[in-house]
Scaffold this motif. Structure first.
Motif, PDB file in Angstrom:
ATOM      1  N   LEU A 118     -20.150  46.914 106.279  1.00  0.00           N
ATOM      2  CA  LEU A 118     -21.181  47.373 105.543  1.00  0.00           C
ATOM      3  C   LEU A 118     -21.112  46.746 103.787  1.00  0.00           C
ATOM      4  CD1 LEU A 118     -21.723  51.156 106.532  1.00  0.00           C
ATOM      5  CD2 LEU A 118     -23.338  49.472 106.738  1.00  0.00           C
ATOM      6  N   GLY A 119     -19.719  46.697 103.644  1.00  0.00           N
ATOM      7  CA  GLY A 119     -19.317  46.392 102.296  1.00  0.00           C
ATOM      8  C   GLY A 119     -19.408  44.784 102.012  1.00  0.00           C
ATOM      9  N   VAL A 120     -19.445  43.893 102.944  1.00  0.00           N
ATOM     10  CA  VAL A 120     -19.233  42.558 103.046  1.00  0.00           C
ATOM     11  C   VAL A 120     -20.096  41.943 101.857  1.00  0.00           C
ATOM     12  CG1 VAL A 120     -20.927  41.702 104.719  1.00  0.00           C
ATOM     13  CG2 VAL A 120     -18.728  40.490 104.642  1.00  0.00           C
ATOM     14  N   THR A 121     -21.249  42.399 101.538  1.00  0.00           N
ATOM     15  CA  THR A 121     -21.677  41.696 100.603  1.00  0.00           C
ATOM     16  C   THR A 121     -21.580  42.098  99.180  1.00  0.00           C
ATOM     17  OG1 THR A 121     -23.649  43.189 100.941  1.00  0.00           O
ATOM     18  CG2 THR A 121     -24.003  41.081 102.066  1.00  0.00           C
ATOM     19  N   ILE A 122     -20.914  43.257  99.239  1.00  0.00           N
ATOM     20  CA  ILE A 122     -20.521  43.587  97.849  1.00  0.00           C
ATOM     21  C   ILE A 122     -19.071  43.422  97.503  1.00  0.00           C
ATOM     22  CG2 ILE A 122     -22.654  45.484  97.628  1.00  0.00           C
ATOM     23  CD1 ILE A 122     -20.145  47.492  98.209  1.00  0.00           C
ATOM     24  N   GLY A 123     -18.483  42.663  98.308  1.00  0.00           N
ATOM     25  CA  GLY A 123     -17.015  42.223  97.908  1.00  0.00           C
ATOM     26  C   GLY A 123     -16.053  43.448  98.250  1.00  0.00           C
ATOM     27  N   LEU A 124     -16.287  44.197  99.052  1.00  0.00           N
ATOM     28  CA  LEU A 124     -15.388  45.549  99.261  1.00  0.00           C
ATOM     29  C   LEU A 124     -13.978  44.742  99.710  1.00  0.00           C
ATOM     30  CD1 LEU A 124     -15.217  48.658  99.831  1.00  0.00           C
ATOM     31  CD2 LEU A 124     -15.193  48.013 102.104  1.00  0.00           C
ATOM     32  N   LYS A 125     -12.838  45.645  99.371  1.00  0.00           N
ATOM     33  CA  LYS A 125     -11.542  45.433  99.674  1.00  0.00           C
ATOM     34  C   LYS A 125     -11.127  46.721 100.280  1.00  0.00           C
ATOM     35  CE  LYS A 125     -10.062  43.690  95.556  1.00  0.00           C
ATOM     36  NZ  LYS A 125      -9.070  43.370  94.739  1.00  0.00           N
ATOM     37  N   SER A 126     -10.620  46.725 101.585  1.00  0.00           N
ATOM     38  CA  SER A 126     -10.016  47.908 101.971  1.00  0.00           C
ATOM     39  C   SER A 126      -8.780  47.931 102.550  1.00  0.00           C
ATOM     40  CB  SER A 126     -10.955  48.273 103.244  1.00  0.00           C
ATOM     41  OG  SER A 126     -10.912  47.336 104.401  1.00  0.00           O
ATOM     42  N   ALA A 127      -8.028  48.685 102.792  1.00  0.00           N
ATOM     43  CA  ALA A 127      -6.512  48.726 103.614  1.00  0.00           C
ATOM     44  C   ALA A 127      -6.467  49.859 104.504  1.00  0.00           C
ATOM     45  CB  ALA A 127      -5.590  48.816 102.375  1.00  0.00           C
ATOM     46  N   VAL A 128      -5.793  49.530 105.602  1.00  0.00           N
ATOM     47  CA  VAL A 128      -5.554  50.388 106.640  1.00  0.00           C
ATOM     48  C   VAL A 128      -4.202  50.863 106.644  1.00  0.00           C
ATOM     49  CG1 VAL A 128      -5.814  50.812 109.204  1.00  0.00           C
ATOM     50  CG2 VAL A 128      -7.271  49.434 108.041  1.00  0.00           C
ATOM     51  N   LEU A 129      -3.912  52.137 106.526  1.00  0.00           N
ATOM     52  CA  LEU A 129      -2.350  52.576 106.499  1.00  0.00           C
ATOM     53  C   LEU A 129      -2.371  53.435 107.828  1.00  0.00           C
ATOM     54  CD1 LEU A 129      -2.133  53.748 102.669  1.00  0.00           C
ATOM     55  CD2 LEU A 129      -1.772  51.577 103.594  1.00  0.00           C
ATOM     56  N   VAL A 130      -1.692  52.958 108.904  1.00  0.00           N
ATOM     57  CA  VAL A 130      -1.315  53.440 109.903  1.00  0.00           C
ATOM     58  C   VAL A 130       0.091  53.225 110.426  1.00  0.00           C
ATOM     59  CG1 VAL A 130      -3.853  53.602 110.784  1.00  0.00           C
ATOM     60  CG2 VAL A 130      -2.181  51.761 111.432  1.00  0.00           C
ATOM     61  N   GLY A 131       0.584  54.143 111.240  1.00  0.00           N
ATOM     62  CA  GLY A 131       1.989  54.166 111.743  1.00  0.00           C
ATOM     63  C   GLY A 131       2.034  53.171 112.985  1.00  0.00           C
ATOM     64  N   GLY A 132       3.301  52.622 113.161  1.00  0.00           N
ATOM     65  CA  GLY A 132       3.521  51.837 114.106  1.00  0.00           C
ATOM     66  C   GLY A 132       3.396  50.389 113.680  1.00  0.00           C
ATOM     67  N   VAL A 133       3.030  50.217 112.357  1.00  0.00           N
ATOM     68  CA  VAL A 133       2.787  48.747 111.761  1.00  0.00           C
ATOM     69  C   VAL A 133       3.528  48.687 110.516  1.00  0.00           C
ATOM     70  CG1 VAL A 133       1.080  47.328 110.925  1.00  0.00           C
ATOM     71  CG2 VAL A 133       0.314  48.901 112.764  1.00  0.00           C
ATOM     72  N   ASP A 134       4.053  47.493 110.304  1.00  0.00           N
ATOM     73  CA  ASP A 134       4.768  47.168 109.231  1.00  0.00           C
ATOM     74  C   ASP A 134       4.590  47.811 107.845  1.00  0.00           C
ATOM     75  OD1 ASP A 134       7.109  45.931 108.025  1.00  0.00           O
ATOM     76  OD2 ASP A 134       5.946  44.278 107.267  1.00  0.00           O
ATOM     77  N   MET A 135       5.421  48.575 107.318  1.00  0.00           N
ATOM     78  CA  MET A 135       4.963  49.418 106.109  1.00  0.00           C
ATOM     79  C   MET A 135       4.925  48.144 104.904  1.00  0.00           C
ATOM     80  SD  MET A 135       5.254  52.775 105.507  1.00  0.00           S
ATOM     81  CE  MET A 135       6.184  53.188 103.892  1.00  0.00           C
ATOM     82  N   MET A 136       5.653  47.019 104.960  1.00  0.00           N
ATOM     83  CA  MET A 136       5.728  45.975 103.814  1.00  0.00           C
ATOM     84  C   MET A 136       4.365  45.390 103.993  1.00  0.00           C
ATOM     85  SD  MET A 136       7.103  44.985 101.521  1.00  0.00           S
ATOM     86  CE  MET A 136       8.814  45.058 101.528  1.00  0.00           C
ATOM     87  N   ALA A 137       3.647  45.028 104.971  1.00  0.00           N
ATOM     88  CA  ALA A 137       2.550  44.350 104.872  1.00  0.00           C
ATOM     89  C   ALA A 137       1.398  45.286 104.346  1.00  0.00           C
ATOM     90  CB  ALA A 137       1.981  44.073 106.350  1.00  0.00           C
ATOM     91  N   GLN A 138       1.386  46.792 104.499  1.00  0.00           N
ATOM     92  CA  GLN A 138       0.554  47.465 104.151  1.00  0.00           C
ATOM     93  C   GLN A 138       0.814  47.707 102.804  1.00  0.00           C
ATOM     94  OE1 GLN A 138       1.123  51.007 106.630  1.00  0.00           O
ATOM     95  NE2 GLN A 138       0.332  50.290 108.153  1.00  0.00           N
TER      96      GLN A 138
END
Ligand code: AMP
Length: 462
Positions: A118-138
């Motif tokens: 939905l936010g692609v045209t407004i330059g939205l930046k998002s991040a996903v913080l979930v377990g089981g995935v490297d903390m550093m990348a997040q």
């Protein structure tokens, strides 16, 4: 993002033209107060008209109200909370603008996908913080100062404690999605911690499939004069869903499963089991018989779960064997059939499970396998949904013809699991027992048995 677009387009098609006479999709969203750019995004996703929850919630949210929404996955609730957040973000852009808490990693990823789409045209930046995935990348993703953060409570708290520069001091919107489930999963302590550090003058939205006592308590603790919107207040199943049961002796359960799948051949199917081992075993059993199945359960690593889901979504596999981890929140639009291999202990889980089919106006089918031990649980389900299910036609003689083949495949599945576990145990401690597929061929080779890979599409999509 293309996945989200494709899914949305197929939903929209299923809902029909929807826009109403003379109303374009874009105008239908603008009529709710959505600005032109975002209404355009919704239309581009193939959303022809707002869903019921969007019609009810979006105008209230745009007015600045807190909202408590009683709605299930599949109702379009993500769009309902995302559109107003994005609209306000457009007016006052800032990092760490909104935080969405979700009970599962898969759901968090899907929510973020919808925000991005939905936010692609407004330059939205998002991040996903979930377990089981490297903390550093997040942490690196957080360093890019995203506008919207979607995460599971435990991992969000982890980052609040350990990631320098990340705080919620300026947070404007907090969303608690699937709140009943967040609370059932014992995320209360983490949610409390997050509420303590989120500013009081934020706006809060709470979405839940049910209004439990715990949800009411949470609502009182964190929402201010909320407007209540409700799409489906009680546990109902849609009329386009054909609900059937198979009453069977427990000792022939696997045999009946294979029979049912043969009868339903050509359909995409989610099979629900009660335990992780049940999901592994059935996935292997079916694969040994030439069905294209893949497991998804809580003992798999996050990467493996997403891998399974993607294989299923892309049509590479037509059968997903899942525990309840996958019964809620996952956006799998094209499921024709849900099979309850094990009757869910909690009757409400039945409604969530069968909600994977017959979505957005389409038809679907649910089949529940009931043994002599499950009758009471089954009756509780019928009572909850207020419907009597019909029997699934079967010929016992035809079913039992399969018995020898199924028993052999089942014996092999048990050996494969044992071998996988002991191999993994030798390599590392017995965690993430999700490498059945990888080790399958090796094990079969060792056992002198051939894995019938070439037959995988025989019972697939046709
Ligand atoms: P949700 O209930 O938020 O998980 O949404 C379920 C699916 O419905 C997602 O694939 C959305 O892209 C899709 N969707 C959301 N809003 C609409 C709409 N207004 N029209 C058609 N599809 C929609």
């Amino acid at each position: 993002m293309s996945g989200a677009n494709g899914r949305a387009a197929s939903h929209a098609r299923a809902e029909g033209s929807g826009g109403g006479e003379g109303t374009t999709p874009k105008r239908a969203f603008m009529a709710l107060g959505v600005c032109e750019a975002l209404a355009e995004s919704a239309a581009t996703l193939g959303w022809t008209a707002p869903t019921e929850i969007q019609k009810q919630a979006v105008p209230e949210l745009i007015k600045g109200k807190d909202v408590i929404g009683l709605a299930q996955t599949g109702s379009g609730k993500t769009g309902a909370f995302a559109l107003p957040i994005l609209q306000e973000l457009l007016e006052k852009p800032q990092p760490y603008f909104a935080l969405v808490l979700s009970p599962t990693r898969e759901l968090a990823i899907q929510i973020a996908e919808q925000f991005e789409a939905l936010g692609v045209t407004i330059g939205l930046k998002s991040a996903v913080l979930v377990g089981g995935v490297d903390m550093m990348a997040q942490s690196i993703a957080l360093g890019r100062r995203p506008h919207v953060i979607v995460g599971t409570p435990g991992r969000v708290v982890d980052h609040l404690t350990n990631t320098k520069g990340f705080n919620l001091g300026k947070l404007k919107h907090l969303v608690l999605d699937e709140a009943d489930r967040l609370l059932n999963m014992d995320f209360e302590a983490e949610i409390d911690q997050i509420l303590k550090v989120a500013p009081r003058d934020r706006r809060t939205q709470l979405f839940s499939a049910t209004m439990t006592n715990k949800v009411q308590k949470l609502q009182r603790a964190c929402l201010k004069n909320p407007v209540r919107v409700e799409v489906c207040g009680k546990y109902t199943t849609v009329d386009t869903l054909r609900q059937q049961y198979l009453f069977i002796p427990a000792k022939y359960k696997e045999c009946y499963l294979v029979y049912a799948l043969t009868e339903l051949s050509g359909s995409t199917c989610v099979i629900f089991t009660r335990t992780c081992d049940g999901a592994r075993r059935n996935a292997l059993l079916l694969r040994n018989l030439g069905f294209s199945s893949v497991p998804i359960h809580g003992n798999m690593s996050q990467a493996k779960r997403i891998g399974s889901l993607n294989k299923f979504k892309s049509g590479d596999r037509s059968i997903l064997v899942a525990t309840d981890v996958a019964s809620r929140g996952l956006d799998i639009p094209a499921v024709d059939v849900v099979i309850n291999f094990d009757v869910p202990i909690n009757p409400k889980d039945y409604v969530h499970r069968v909600g994977r089919t017959a979505r957005a106006g389409r038809s679907g089918r649910a089949l529940t396998m009931v043994t002599q031990y499950d009758v009471e649980m089954f009756q509780r389900i019928e009572h909850l949904i207020g419907k009597r299910m019909e029997g699934f036609a079967n010929e016992e003689e035809q079913v039992l013809v399969l018995h020898d083949r199924v028993s052999e495949a089942s014996r092999l599945a048990a050996m494969q699991m044992k071998e996988t576990d002991s191999k993994k145990g030798r390599k590392r401690s017995a965690k993430n027992l999700d490498d059945d597929e990888t080790l399958n061929n090796e094990v079969n080779a060792e056992l002198g048995l051939r894995y019938v890979k070439g037959r995988k599409h025989k019972h697939g999509r046709g």
